[in-house]
Design an enzyme around this catalytic site. Structure first.
Site, mmCIF file in Angstrom:
data_model
loop_
_atom_site.group_PDB
_atom_site.id
_atom_site.type_symbol
_atom_site.label_atom_id
_atom_site.label_comp_id
_atom_site.label_asym_id
_atom_site.label_seq_id
_atom_site.Cartn_x
_atom_site.Cartn_y
_atom_site.Cartn_z
ATOM 1 N N SER A 21 31.363 -18.676 37.605
ATOM 2 C CA SER A 21 32.582 -19.090 36.908
ATOM 3 C C SER A 21 32.830 -20.588 37.076
ATOM 4 O O SER A 21 32.629 -21.138 38.153
ATOM 5 C CB SER A 21 33.771 -18.318 37.496
ATOM 6 O OG SER A 21 34.964 -18.773 36.925
ATOM 7 N N SER A 46 37.730 -19.295 35.009
ATOM 8 C CA SER A 46 38.904 -18.474 35.342
ATOM 9 C C SER A 46 40.031 -18.769 34.354
ATOM 10 O O SER A 46 40.404 -19.923 34.140
ATOM 11 C CB SER A 46 39.381 -18.771 36.764
ATOM 12 O OG SER A 46 38.448 -18.308 37.698
ATOM 13 N N ALA A 71 37.981 -30.434 42.747
ATOM 14 C CA ALA A 71 39.335 -29.863 42.653
ATOM 15 C C ALA A 71 39.766 -30.112 41.207
ATOM 16 O O ALA A 71 40.321 -31.162 40.876
ATOM 17 C CB ALA A 71 40.294 -30.524 43.630
ATOM 18 N N CYS A 129 40.036 -19.599 44.823
ATOM 19 C CA CYS A 129 40.078 -21.050 44.595
ATOM 20 C C CYS A 129 40.779 -21.669 45.813
ATOM 21 O O CYS A 129 41.890 -21.251 46.155
ATOM 22 C CB CYS A 129 40.848 -21.363 43.309
ATOM 23 S SG CYS A 129 41.087 -23.135 43.072
ATOM 24 N N THR A 192 34.108 -21.799 46.804
ATOM 25 C CA THR A 192 33.830 -23.037 47.535
ATOM 26 C C THR A 192 34.529 -23.077 48.895
ATOM 27 O O THR A 192 35.523 -22.385 49.127
ATOM 28 C CB THR A 192 34.294 -24.244 46.701
ATOM 29 O OG1 THR A 192 35.661 -24.054 46.356
ATOM 30 C CG2 THR A 192 33.453 -24.384 45.444
ATOM 31 N N GLY A 216 27.182 -25.954 46.574
ATOM 32 C CA GLY A 216 25.824 -26.504 46.595
ATOM 33 C C GLY A 216 25.086 -26.187 47.891
ATOM 34 O O GLY A 216 25.574 -25.424 48.729
ATOM 35 N N GLY A 243 24.960 -22.352 46.878
ATOM 36 C CA GLY A 243 23.778 -23.155 47.191
ATOM 37 C C GLY A 243 22.463 -22.576 46.718
ATOM 38 O O GLY A 243 21.411 -22.900 47.296
ATOM 39 N N GLY A 264 25.974 -22.044 40.313
ATOM 40 C CA GLY A 264 27.007 -22.948 39.832
ATOM 41 C C GLY A 264 26.547 -24.389 39.908
ATOM 42 O O GLY A 264 26.176 -24.998 38.900
HETATM 43 C C1 SIN Z 1 39.101 -25.394 40.048
HETATM 44 O O1 SIN Z 1 39.367 -25.160 38.856
HETATM 45 O O2 SIN Z 1 39.677 -26.300 40.662
HETATM 46 C C2 SIN Z 1 38.086 -24.587 40.780
HETATM 47 C C3 SIN Z 1 38.268 -23.131 40.584
HETATM 48 C C4 SIN Z 1 37.854 -22.336 41.775
HETATM 49 O O3 SIN Z 1 37.429 -22.887 42.790
HETATM 50 O O4 SIN Z 1 37.962 -21.107 41.726
#
Ligand code: SIN
Length: 308
Positions: A21, A46, A71, A129, A192, A216, A243, A264
């Site tokens: 995503s 998302s 971010a 997130c 992340t 990563g 990663g 990703g």
């Molecule tokens: C973002 O849109 O800032 C990242 C979305 C996520 O980490 O789920």
């Protein structure tokens, strides 16, 4: 050639390499492009109840070797606009998983019902997130809220539900257990890892939002540990994230317990051509390891080792 097909959430995917995503999946054409480039499944950006601009720039910092800090602030066109994008991807035959985020169980359930109505084959709930106040891991770090959201979504839809779990918790497997106890059909792990970069000249964070999420190669060992721990505590399938670039990365995740993986940062750095290249590399590597079907080795490292 080794058989890369994998079955989970009631569907047999042609290979275990899904588009994660948020990387390439904002428009229907980009989802379609990733599918046509060989992804086994594609997860949408998302999507929330309303259109959202996200944070101001800078929103991304890239590191040559370790990956990326971002971010973005969950920018998205909102659920009203999104069904047509899914339609484009579905008309190309893509296996589409719809990702949604909300502020509470009720909003998640409403969004989930609308996303399910677009014909996606499963939902992925963004409970992870790491930097959007009151959203993502703001909810997903609390097992009770994870349970409440998943339960509400399961009541609202008939399609399978995948809970995407945050690594920013001392007991990640407890979040997966909460999702499983509420009826989740699978777990995606991980999103992340909360992180920061500072501009030494300006003496302030590089990202406009301050904190971001790291992805990563740097987070692969963290993702693997989370998948490993989740596999020991839940029975539903796991989709590994973090990663993944090479065949051995995929195999490590599968041996830790994943039935599929998501790419990703590797897609952001190398483009969607990575899907067909990696599928080929994975088949060849499995052949060399004398593995005929990828599914044979799911969780295989648990039977030969006893980590703490
Ligand atoms: C973002 O849109 O800032 C990242 C979305 C996520 O980490 O789920």
């Amino acid at each position: 050639m080794a058989d890369l097909r994998t079955t989970l959430v009631g569907h047999t995917f042609r290979n275990p390499l899904w588009l994660a995503s948020g990387i390439w999946g904002e428009s229907g054409n980009s989802l379609k492009g990733a599918w046509e480039a060989g992804a086994g499944g594609v997860v949408t950006k998302s999507i929330g109840s309303q259109p959202r601009m996200g944070y101001p720039n800078p929103t991304v910092v890239t590191y040559e070797k370790w990956g990326m800090l971002n971010a973005m602030g969950l920018p998205n066109p909102g659920i009203e606009e999104y069904p047509q994008e899914i339609g484009i991807a579905r008309s190309a035959g893509a296996a589409v998983i719809g990702s949604v985020f909300g502020a509470d169980a009720e909003e998640f359930a409403q969004l989930a019902a609308r996303m399910a109505a677009t014909g996606v084959l499963a939902l992925e709930l963004n409970l992870s997130c790491p930097h959007a106040k009151g959203l993502g891991s703001g909810i997903g770090q609390d097992p009770d809220q994870v349970r409440e959201v998943v339960r509400a979504v399961k009541r609202a839809v008939k399609i399978p539900v995948i809970a995407k779990i945050t690594p920013n918790h001392y007991d990640v497997a407890s979040l997966a257990q909460a999702a499983e106890s509420a009826g989740a059909d699978a777990i995606s792990a991980i999103n992340t890892v909360r992180a920061l970069a500072i501009d030494v000249r300006l003496r302030r964070p590089v990202l406009a939002h301050g904190l971001g999420g790291l992805s990563g190669p740097a987070i692969k060992p963290i993702g693997l540990a989370c998948v490993w721990q989740i596999y020991e505590r839940v029975r539903i399938p796991i989709i590994g994230i973090g990663g993944i670039e090479h065949a051995d990365d995929v195999i490590e995740y599968v041996l830790a317990g994943a039935r599929a993986v998501q790419l990703g940062t590797a897609v952001a750095f190398r483009g969607i051509g990575i899907f067909s290249g990696l599928a080929k590399e994975l088949s060849e590597r499995l052949d060399a390891l004398k593995v005929h079907r990828l599914e044979e080795i799911v969780g295989g490292a648990h039977t030969t080792a006893t980590p703490q």
